[in-house]
Scaffold this motif. Structure first.
Motif, PDB file in Angstrom:
ATOM      1  N   GLU A  88       4.835   3.985   0.673  1.00  0.00           N
ATOM      2  CA  GLU A  88       3.531   4.539   1.005  1.00  0.00           C
ATOM      3  C   GLU A  88       2.565   4.375  -0.161  1.00  0.00           C
ATOM      4  O   GLU A  88       1.367   4.196   0.017  1.00  0.00           O
ATOM      5  CB  GLU A  88       3.665   6.020   1.362  1.00  0.00           C
ATOM      6  CG  GLU A  88       2.341   6.701   1.652  1.00  0.00           C
ATOM      7  CD  GLU A  88       2.410   8.199   1.439  1.00  0.00           C
ATOM      8  OE1 GLU A  88       3.257   8.649   0.658  1.00  0.00           O
ATOM      9  OE2 GLU A  88       1.612   8.924   2.060  1.00  0.00           O
ATOM     10  N   ILE A 137      -0.066   1.597  -0.314  1.00  0.00           N
ATOM     11  CA  ILE A 137      -1.355   1.840   0.341  1.00  0.00           C
ATOM     12  C   ILE A 137      -2.267   2.625  -0.583  1.00  0.00           C
ATOM     13  O   ILE A 137      -3.446   2.294  -0.760  1.00  0.00           O
ATOM     14  CB  ILE A 137      -1.143   2.584   1.673  1.00  0.00           C
ATOM     15  CG1 ILE A 137      -0.234   1.771   2.599  1.00  0.00           C
ATOM     16  CG2 ILE A 137      -2.479   2.877   2.343  1.00  0.00           C
ATOM     17  CD1 ILE A 137       0.116   2.486   3.885  1.00  0.00           C
ATOM     18  N   SER A 138      -1.732   3.671  -1.201  1.00  0.00           N
ATOM     19  CA  SER A 138      -2.536   4.482  -2.104  1.00  0.00           C
ATOM     20  C   SER A 138      -3.019   3.669  -3.287  1.00  0.00           C
ATOM     21  O   SER A 138      -4.171   3.808  -3.733  1.00  0.00           O
ATOM     22  CB  SER A 138      -1.705   5.675  -2.588  1.00  0.00           C
ATOM     23  OG  SER A 138      -1.228   6.437  -1.505  1.00  0.00           O
ATOM     24  N   PHE A 141      -8.043   3.464   8.991  1.00  0.00           N
ATOM     25  CA  PHE A 141      -7.833   4.884   8.735  1.00  0.00           C
ATOM     26  C   PHE A 141      -8.760   5.770   9.578  1.00  0.00           C
ATOM     27  O   PHE A 141      -8.786   6.979   9.373  1.00  0.00           O
ATOM     28  CB  PHE A 141      -8.035   5.186   7.255  1.00  0.00           C
ATOM     29  CG  PHE A 141      -6.937   4.646   6.392  1.00  0.00           C
ATOM     30  CD1 PHE A 141      -5.779   5.379   6.188  1.00  0.00           C
ATOM     31  CD2 PHE A 141      -7.047   3.406   5.803  1.00  0.00           C
ATOM     32  CE1 PHE A 141      -4.753   4.886   5.401  1.00  0.00           C
ATOM     33  CE2 PHE A 141      -6.035   2.894   5.013  1.00  0.00           C
ATOM     34  CZ  PHE A 141      -4.875   3.629   4.814  1.00  0.00           C
ATOM     35  N   ILE A 165      -2.601   5.651  12.818  1.00  0.00           N
ATOM     36  CA  ILE A 165      -2.422   5.121  11.462  1.00  0.00           C
ATOM     37  C   ILE A 165      -2.177   6.262  10.481  1.00  0.00           C
ATOM     38  O   ILE A 165      -1.284   6.187   9.617  1.00  0.00           O
ATOM     39  CB  ILE A 165      -3.654   4.303  11.053  1.00  0.00           C
ATOM     40  CG1 ILE A 165      -3.812   3.083  11.958  1.00  0.00           C
ATOM     41  CG2 ILE A 165      -3.555   3.876   9.599  1.00  0.00           C
ATOM     42  CD1 ILE A 165      -2.698   2.079  11.857  1.00  0.00           C
ATOM     43  N   TRP A 166      -2.952   7.322  10.593  1.00  0.00           N
ATOM     44  CA  TRP A 166      -2.762   8.471   9.706  1.00  0.00           C
ATOM     45  C   TRP A 166      -1.408   9.131   9.941  1.00  0.00           C
ATOM     46  O   TRP A 166      -0.763   9.592   8.993  1.00  0.00           O
ATOM     47  CB  TRP A 166      -3.881   9.495   9.917  1.00  0.00           C
ATOM     48  CG  TRP A 166      -5.085   9.202   9.087  1.00  0.00           C
ATOM     49  CD1 TRP A 166      -6.279   8.714   9.516  1.00  0.00           C
ATOM     50  CD2 TRP A 166      -5.209   9.382   7.675  1.00  0.00           C
ATOM     51  NE1 TRP A 166      -7.142   8.570   8.455  1.00  0.00           N
ATOM     52  CE2 TRP A 166      -6.509   8.985   7.318  1.00  0.00           C
ATOM     53  CE3 TRP A 166      -4.339   9.841   6.676  1.00  0.00           C
ATOM     54  CZ2 TRP A 166      -6.962   9.018   6.009  1.00  0.00           C
ATOM     55  CZ3 TRP A 166      -4.786   9.881   5.368  1.00  0.00           C
ATOM     56  CH2 TRP A 166      -6.084   9.471   5.041  1.00  0.00           C
ATOM     57  N   ASP A 186       1.388   7.693  10.864  1.00  0.00           N
ATOM     58  CA  ASP A 186       2.415   6.873  10.203  1.00  0.00           C
ATOM     59  C   ASP A 186       2.313   6.978   8.677  1.00  0.00           C
ATOM     60  O   ASP A 186       3.329   7.046   7.985  1.00  0.00           O
ATOM     61  CB  ASP A 186       2.267   5.415  10.634  1.00  0.00           C
ATOM     62  CG  ASP A 186       2.540   5.226  12.116  1.00  0.00           C
ATOM     63  OD1 ASP A 186       3.234   6.088  12.702  1.00  0.00           O
ATOM     64  OD2 ASP A 186       2.046   4.235  12.686  1.00  0.00           O
ATOM     65  N   TYR A 187       1.088   6.986   8.179  1.00  0.00           N
ATOM     66  CA  TYR A 187       0.874   7.061   6.727  1.00  0.00           C
ATOM     67  C   TYR A 187       1.400   8.381   6.170  1.00  0.00           C
ATOM     68  O   TYR A 187       2.105   8.414   5.146  1.00  0.00           O
ATOM     69  CB  TYR A 187      -0.620   6.901   6.441  1.00  0.00           C
ATOM     70  CG  TYR A 187      -1.011   6.937   4.980  1.00  0.00           C
ATOM     71  CD1 TYR A 187      -0.269   6.273   4.023  1.00  0.00           C
ATOM     72  CD2 TYR A 187      -2.147   7.615   4.576  1.00  0.00           C
ATOM     73  CE1 TYR A 187      -0.648   6.292   2.683  1.00  0.00           C
ATOM     74  CE2 TYR A 187      -2.540   7.642   3.243  1.00  0.00           C
ATOM     75  CZ  TYR A 187      -1.778   6.978   2.308  1.00  0.00           C
ATOM     76  OH  TYR A 187      -2.148   7.014   0.984  1.00  0.00           O
ATOM     77  N   LEU A 188       1.113   9.473   6.828  1.00  0.00           N
ATOM     78  CA  LEU A 188       1.557  10.776   6.354  1.00  0.00           C
ATOM     79  C   LEU A 188       3.058  10.962   6.522  1.00  0.00           C
ATOM     80  O   LEU A 188       3.688  11.716   5.770  1.00  0.00           O
ATOM     81  CB  LEU A 188       0.816  11.892   7.105  1.00  0.00           C
ATOM     82  CG  LEU A 188      -0.695  11.953   6.866  1.00  0.00           C
ATOM     83  CD1 LEU A 188      -1.344  12.940   7.827  1.00  0.00           C
ATOM     84  CD2 LEU A 188      -1.000  12.344   5.426  1.00  0.00           C
ATOM     85  N   LEU A 202       5.234   8.827   5.814  1.00  0.00           N
ATOM     86  CA  LEU A 202       5.909   8.108   4.738  1.00  0.00           C
ATOM     87  C   LEU A 202       5.852   8.843   3.402  1.00  0.00           C
ATOM     88  O   LEU A 202       6.305   8.321   2.394  1.00  0.00           O
ATOM     89  CB  LEU A 202       5.276   6.724   4.553  1.00  0.00           C
ATOM     90  CG  LEU A 202       5.373   5.763   5.740  1.00  0.00           C
ATOM     91  CD1 LEU A 202       4.590   4.499   5.444  1.00  0.00           C
ATOM     92  CD2 LEU A 202       6.818   5.439   6.044  1.00  0.00           C
ATOM     93  N   HIS A 250       0.001  12.928  -0.817  1.00  0.00           N
ATOM     94  CA  HIS A 250       1.375  12.727  -1.262  1.00  0.00           C
ATOM     95  C   HIS A 250       2.139  14.034  -1.434  1.00  0.00           C
ATOM     96  O   HIS A 250       3.371  14.038  -1.367  1.00  0.00           O
ATOM     97  CB  HIS A 250       1.382  11.955  -2.580  1.00  0.00           C
ATOM     98  CG  HIS A 250       1.173  10.488  -2.410  1.00  0.00           C
ATOM     99  ND1 HIS A 250       2.211   9.576  -2.388  1.00  0.00           N
ATOM    100  CD2 HIS A 250       0.040   9.754  -2.239  1.00  0.00           C
ATOM    101  CE1 HIS A 250       1.728   8.355  -2.227  1.00  0.00           C
ATOM    102  NE2 HIS A 250       0.413   8.436  -2.137  1.00  0.00           N
TER     103      HIS A 250
END
Length: 408
Positions: free
Chosen positions: A223, A226-227, A268, A273-274, A276-278, A280, A319
């Motif tokens: 993850e 991406i950040s 975003f 998408i958010w 899945d991102y969160l 991870l 995170h």
């Protein structure tokens, strides 16, 4: 092209007697030109493309008839061809500071020699080394002659080596090629070489970060990659506010970076998408988070302290406390962020006279409206509420600008 048109207009004013010589020189000096400078020529780009085509033709012809030639003849022919082409290029450079076309062909010949000699003597145990030898062989000529074509060839070959080598080991040698390319770009004030160097640097940083995840104790899904790239976009935004640092590439960065940010942020604006991102999230131990924070420190020093601080806080929040159930809230915030950036680009385009920024902001709002119409957030009522909220933001912005326009 805009700078070229301005230069041509000023010279025509001087030729027609509308302005005197001192005024013409002063105005041209603002755009990095002189009254006696030669007009731009198409010969350089045409020779560059011709050299590329001849180099590719050389590789294909040699490859097609390679096995029919004796090994000794093949080796001698490769060495002779490489020496002749580079010798002619060096001689022309020493005599008239020219020869870029011949040196480019010599670079292709050298690369073909490395690959084919390795094939002849079965030296392909670690095939990325062939590209490394090719890049290292062209690098000294690119550094000494400061030729843009050679620097571009070196950077392209080194980038290919970097990607292939990263599967086996860290590409530690890449900063050497990046430094030479950056030096040549600055000396020649080459926009293409500058942008290529910046892109290769971003790629190298991403590949180096992948090694932080290649451990037994690291997170399975990076993850933090991406950040980290979001932080790189903030740094790019900070650098784009200082176009003079990048010479001829400055105007391209002023318009190109907002478009790159728009392309990166549009995903975003979707809830999935958010989610899945969160999902991870790997808490504060994610190495990508710390790499992103380091980049944001540089962005703050480069002139974007507020944006860098806000981004650092948001990344830390994602995170350490981000959960998939919060996806809707983050998606709404993402939509409002894109809308705010679009307004900012509209304002800068109007106040600074930059048509590219203005239309980037306008297109961003239209794309955002289309995406939200096709993918309603929170159903029909939720989508209607989001559209109404964005309309209120736009009306407030228009009211603010109207008040500023009528203010004495």
């Amino acid at each position: 092209m805009r700078r070229y048109l301005i230069r041509r207009a000023i010279r025509s004013w001087y030729a027609d007697g509308d302005i005197d010589e001192a005024t013409a020189r002063r105005l041209l000096g603002r755009y990095g030109a002189g009254l006696d400078d030669p007009e731009p020529s198409a010969a350089g780009p045409i020779l560059a493309v011709a050299g590329l085509f001849l180099g590719l033709a050389l590789l294909l012809v040699v490859s097609a008839n390679w096995e029919q030639l004796p090994r000794a003849l093949r080796l001698a022919g490769l060495m002779l061809l490489t020496a002749v082409l580079n010798g002619v290029g060096v001689a022309r450079y020493l005599r008239r500071s020219a020869g870029a076309f011949w040196l480019l062909l010599g670079g292709f010949a050298y690369g073909a020699s490395v690959m084919l000699i390795g094939q002849m003597y079965h030296l392909g145990e670690h095939f990325p080394n062939g590209l490394l030898l090719w890049a290292l062989g062209v690098l000294p000529l690119a550094a000494l002659t400061r030729g843009r074509l050679l620097a571009l060839l070196t950077l392209a070959v080194a980038s290919a080596w970097m990607v292939l080598e990263n599967r086996y080991a860290m590409p530690w040698a890449m900063p050497l090629f990046l430094a030479v390319a950056a030096g040549v770009a600055r000396y020649r004030d080459s926009a293409v070489l500058t942008l290529a160097t910046l892109a290769a640097t971003a790629g190298w940083l991403n590949l180096m970060l992948t090694w932080a995840y290649a451990t037994d104790f690291g997170p399975d899904a990076p993850e933090g990659m991406i950040s980290f790239n979001l932080a790189l976009l903030v740094l790019a935004a900070a650098l784009s506010r200082r176009p003079r640092w990048f010479g001829a590439a400055g105007p391209a960065l002023v318009v190109g970076v907002p478009r790159l940010i728009l392309l990166a942020l549009l995903p975003f604006t979707f809830v999935d998408i958010w989610r899945d991102y969160l999902a991870l999230a790997w808490t504060w131990l994610d190495p990508g988070l710390w790499a992103a924070l380091a980049v944001l420190v540089v962005a703050a020093l480069a002139g974007q302290p507020l944006l860098a601080t806000v981004t650092a806080g948001l990344l830390a929040l994602v995170h350490t406390g981000g959960l998939p159930d919060q996806a809707l809230v983050w998606a709404v915030a993402g939509n409002l962020l894109v809308l705010g950036l679009a307004l900012r680009w509209l304002h800068r385009g109007l106040t600074e006279g930059r048509a590219g920024l203005f239309f980037t902001g306008l297109v961003a709002m239209l794309i955002l409206a289309l995406l939200r119409y096709l993918d309603l957030i929170g159903g029909y009522l939720g989508g209607a509420g989001l559209f109404a909220g964005m309309a209120v933001v736009l009306l407030l912005a228009a009211f603010y600008w109207r008040r500023r326009e009528v203010r004495p």
